[in-house]
Structures are given as C-alpha cells and as structure tokens.
Write an enzyme that holds these catalytic residues in place. Sequence first.
Site, PDB file in Angstrom:
ATOM      1  N   PHE A  88       0.817  -1.221   0.000  1.00 28.53           N
ATOM      2  CA  PHE A  88       0.000   0.000   0.000  1.00 28.53           C
ATOM      3  C   PHE A  88       0.845   1.262   0.000  1.00 28.53           C
ATOM      4  CE2 PHE A  88      -4.542  -0.933   0.040  1.00 28.53           C
ATOM      5  CZ  PHE A  88      -4.432  -2.306  -0.106  1.00 28.53           C
TER       6      PHE A  88
ATOM      7  N   CYS B  22     -15.048   1.224  -0.739  1.00 27.07           N
ATOM      8  CA  CYS B  22     -14.715   1.172   0.697  1.00 27.07           C
ATOM      9  C   CYS B  22     -13.939   2.385   1.213  1.00 27.07           C
ATOM     10  CB  CYS B  22     -13.947  -0.105   0.987  1.00 27.07           C
ATOM     11  SG  CYS B  22     -14.882  -1.572   0.541  1.00 27.07           S
TER      12      CYS B  22
HETATM   13  C1  UGA Z   1     -10.183  -2.337   0.950  1.00 29.04           C
HETATM   14  C2  UGA Z   1      -9.219  -2.910   1.992  1.00 29.04           C
HETATM   15  O1  UGA Z   1      -7.919  -3.105   1.412  1.00 29.04           O
HETATM   16  C3  UGA Z   1      -9.756  -4.246   2.520  1.00 29.04           C
HETATM   17  O2  UGA Z   1      -8.903  -4.730   3.542  1.00 29.04           O
HETATM   18  C4  UGA Z   1     -11.170  -4.040   3.071  1.00 29.04           C
HETATM   19  O3  UGA Z   1     -11.742  -5.250   3.533  1.00 29.04           O
HETATM   20  C5  UGA Z   1     -12.060  -3.473   1.975  1.00 29.04           C
HETATM   21  O4  UGA Z   1     -11.499  -2.220   1.510  1.00 29.04           O
HETATM   22  C6  UGA Z   1     -13.435  -3.260   2.531  1.00 29.04           C
HETATM   23  O5  UGA Z   1     -13.596  -2.390   3.411  1.00 29.04           O
HETATM   24  O6  UGA Z   1     -14.360  -4.000   2.189  1.00 29.04           O
HETATM   25  P1  UGA Z   1     -10.675  -2.802  -1.653  1.00 29.04           P
HETATM   26  O7  UGA Z   1     -11.490  -1.540  -1.597  1.00 29.04           O
HETATM   27  O8  UGA Z   1     -11.270  -4.024  -2.251  1.00 29.04           O
HETATM   28  O9  UGA Z   1     -10.208  -3.226  -0.166  1.00 29.04           O
HETATM   29  O10 UGA Z   1      -9.355  -2.477  -2.484  1.00 29.04           O
HETATM   30  P2  UGA Z   1      -7.828  -2.108  -2.154  1.00 29.04           P
HETATM   31  O11 UGA Z   1      -6.960  -3.174  -2.667  1.00 29.04           O
HETATM   32  O12 UGA Z   1      -7.641  -1.706  -0.743  1.00 29.04           O
HETATM   33  O13 UGA Z   1      -7.633  -0.800  -3.083  1.00 29.04           O
HETATM   34  C7  UGA Z   1      -8.345   0.401  -2.816  1.00 29.04           C
HETATM   35  C8  UGA Z   1      -7.858   1.504  -3.728  1.00 29.04           C
HETATM   36  O14 UGA Z   1      -6.535   1.924  -3.403  1.00 29.04           O
HETATM   37  C9  UGA Z   1      -7.809   1.129  -5.208  1.00 29.04           C
HETATM   38  O15 UGA Z   1      -8.289   2.203  -5.984  1.00 29.04           O
HETATM   39  C10 UGA Z   1      -6.327   0.886  -5.448  1.00 29.04           C
HETATM   40  O16 UGA Z   1      -5.958   1.075  -6.786  1.00 29.04           O
HETATM   41  C11 UGA Z   1      -5.708   1.937  -4.555  1.00 29.04           C
HETATM   42  N1  UGA Z   1      -4.317   1.649  -4.123  1.00 29.04           N
HETATM   43  C12 UGA Z   1      -4.047   0.536  -3.384  1.00 29.04           C
HETATM   44  C13 UGA Z   1      -3.309   2.543  -4.452  1.00 29.04           C
HETATM   45  O17 UGA Z   1      -3.536   3.573  -5.123  1.00 29.04           O
HETATM   46  N2  UGA Z   1      -2.026   2.273  -4.028  1.00 29.04           N
HETATM   47  C14 UGA Z   1      -1.723   1.173  -3.277  1.00 29.04           C
HETATM   48  O18 UGA Z   1      -0.547   1.013  -2.906  1.00 29.04           O
HETATM   49  C15 UGA Z   1      -2.761   0.289  -2.952  1.00 29.04           C
END
Ligand code: UGA
Length: 429
Positions: A249, A260
Amino acid sequence: MKLTIIGTGYVGLATGACFAEVGHHVMCVDNDAAKVEILRAGGIPIYEPGLDELVRKNAAAGRLNFTASTEAGVEQSDVVFIAVPTPPLADGSVDLSFIEKVAREIAGAMTRYKVVVDKSTVPVRTGDKVTETIKRYCKARVDFDVVSNPEFLREGFAVEDLMKPDRVVIGVRSQRPVPIIKEVYAPFHAPLIVTDINSAELIKHASNSFLALKISYINAISVICEATGANVQEVANGIGMDDRIGRRFLNASLGFGGSCFPKDLSAFIKIAEQLGYDFGLLKEVQRINADQMNRFVKKITDTLWVLKDKTIGVLGLAFKQNTDDVRMSPAIELCLQLQKEGARLRVHDPKAMERAKAVLKDATFVGDMNEVAEGCDALVIATEWEEFKKLDLERVRKALSHPILFDGRNLFDPAEMERLGFIYKSIGR
Ligand code: UGA
C-alpha cells in the site's frame, strides 16, 4: 456448522462460498429474488477471481444454498451473519437502514438462541443499536448474542483473503458466543482476536483509514519526488523495508477509490465529529487524494494543451485490478474530467466494460487493449491491471499520432519507455 448469511454482495457471497468450501452448510439470503434465481442457476452477478468455481462446486455438493426468505435462513442456522450494504449518505455518514431492517427481520424470525454476527462495515456502537432492535422486535423473547466480525477482504483477491485471513476479529459483549464463532473459523487456522464490540467496529474503520492514509502519504511523497527528480518507487522500497512501515500500500497512483476507502474515510470523519473530535488527519488524506487526481489531469493538459477535439485512449476503468467494480473508480473520474475538457475517449478494461458503460457515455469501448491507441493523441493507464504490462508497446507507439503515454499506475520503467521512443509521464518518477 449450519450458517446463514444475509446479503449476497461481494462480502456475503464470497464469505458464504468460503465457509462452504471448508465444510460448513451455508444458506445465503438475498431479498432480490431475481439475484437468488441467478445464483441458484449457477450464475455469479460479479466478477471475482475463483469465486464462480467455488460457488458452483459447493452448490453442487449441497453445502451452499440460496433463498430470498430471511425467515427460512434464520430458522435453519444458529449463527446468522449480516452482510448487507452500508452505503454513504449525502453528508458522508452511513445509511444504516438495511442493517436496521435486517435486524428486525431476524428478530421476527427467531424461535431459539441465535448468534447474530455483523460483517458489514458499520460505525462504532452499531452493535448496541442492533441489540436493542432485536430485543424490541423479537416476539419469541429468546436469547441471542450480537457479535461484530468485520471483514478485511480486498475485491479482486476475495477468495485468497478469506481462505487465508491474516486475522479474524471478534467483538462480543459476553463470552457465550465466543466458542461458537471460534468453531466457525477453526478450519481457517487464522490468528483470532476477541475484543468488545465497539473496539471490533473501530478496528475496521481504523484499518481502512490507515491504509488510505498510507496511500495518500506516498502520493504526497510523489509530489516531492517530482519536484526534485527523485523516484517514488525507490523511496517506497527504501522505507518499506522497515518492518514497522512495510512495503504494501505504498504504490503511488492517481488516487485510491472503490466502494470502501472513500466511504469509510467520510464515515470515520463523521463519526469522530459526532463524538466531538475533529479528525483533521483524515480530512488531509481525502484532500491529498483529490489533489492527486487534479495533478494528473493537469499533467495531461500541460502536455497536450487543448483537449477539445483530441482523442485520448484510456486503459483501465475498474477502481483497481482484478475486478469489474467501477464504484468510485479513479479511472472513471479521470475519464469524466477528460471529457469535460472536450476530449474524445477510446477506452478498454479487461472486465469492467459492461459496468462502465452505465456511467461513462459517449466513449468508444474497445475490445482489445492493443487497439485502444489507434488514432489517439495520447494513451493513459488508469488501472493497475497486470496484463497492461504486456501491452504491445511497439504497436502502441506507431498507432499514436505522437507517442505520449501517461501512466497513472507506474506500470512501466521510465528509462525503458524513453528508449522505446515514448514521451512517458508517470507518478513521482
Ligand atoms: C479495501 C481494503 O484493502 C480491505 O482490507 C477491506 O476489507 C475493503 O477495503 C473493505 O472495506 O471491504 P478494496 O477496496 O477491495 O479493499 O481495495 P484495495 O486493494 O484496498 O484498493 C483500494 C484503492 O486503493 C484502489 O483504488 C487501489 O488502486 C488503490 N491503491 C491501493 C493505491 O492507489 N495504491 C496502493 O498502494 C494500494
């Protein structure tokens, strides 16, 4: 064990399938009868890697069933999970009407002791409200326990996250439901933490807010990197090697989105406000995230000058890789901003095209990622799909009227892109 899950969205369906996979008998309830029919016929309403296979296999084995009747669901199990949506309201707070309605329905259907487990993401103290509601509406006056069991799965990796959770959080008011929930999770061999209900509810909002903060932090660092010629990926690698920080992250991007993080941040800020605390830190996380998108759009307009009558190719529409979900997708937001500037769009996503069509009008949807650049003035990468790394760059370079590529997800190596003849602009590098 016999388990019932109310709500067959991302969390409910994936959780139900994984519970069945480890041997439990699961009844999934959804008040959308059409959806129940699709699921019964072996269809899956969402794209989630590995989930269709798991649902089909466990349904065929008789361990995973679907019904539109909450009453039938509650009757057959001693443990009832609530996994219904908790969407945002206009002021940033959470709409708890689905939770409240389900609590009443469960209460009305209870004829013996039940453990009612909340899996939906809810504001702290919702467990108390659910308890009060069930007490009020349970005509049979039977015993029950309310448990908070927040879910931490990521879309696109739901099966993996559910089958190998890094922790299971259980919030309780009394010890009675603890062995029951422990038995539910025993086959997953995950570390288990038992807390009070308020702490469990807070763990969820605090986790998501922290992860969003991590992303905004590295995005802020990316601004400093751009101003100094440093490379944000190297900085992330360097700080991420500290165990206390961790590398995950810390990928700079055009901002985070999805159903989320944006919602949970707003909700947590609102909850804090109602408790008399101004959570300025999280407001800054939101501000940095919005700014990151504006900076990316400016990077495009600074390079291409006027966008009116220009054609831009956009790769990626989903809010992240491995999903067809476009809710609060930064990629869609970017497309809308480019259209507002007058650009024509040619777009592609490996899985989210159908869902994107509902929210993105007047764009040309292209089936093959390698054809998107045809006749475009520039190409933009907006979602971190792994397969975009396999783009036919030689073909793309020739197809573009001028070889300009904006990478909002840092998928390519800047030096290599320059060697291939691209004007390549990414984030913080
Ligand atoms: C997130 C959390 O990671 C989960 O642990 C949680 O259960 C979930 O929300 C929820 O509340 O249900 P999610 O929304 O599926 O999961 O996706 P993520 O993988 O967290 O990504 C979220 C956003 O952050 C995406 O737009 C992704 O592209 C962005 N991101 C992620 C970044 O820009 N940089 C990163 O290093 C990681």
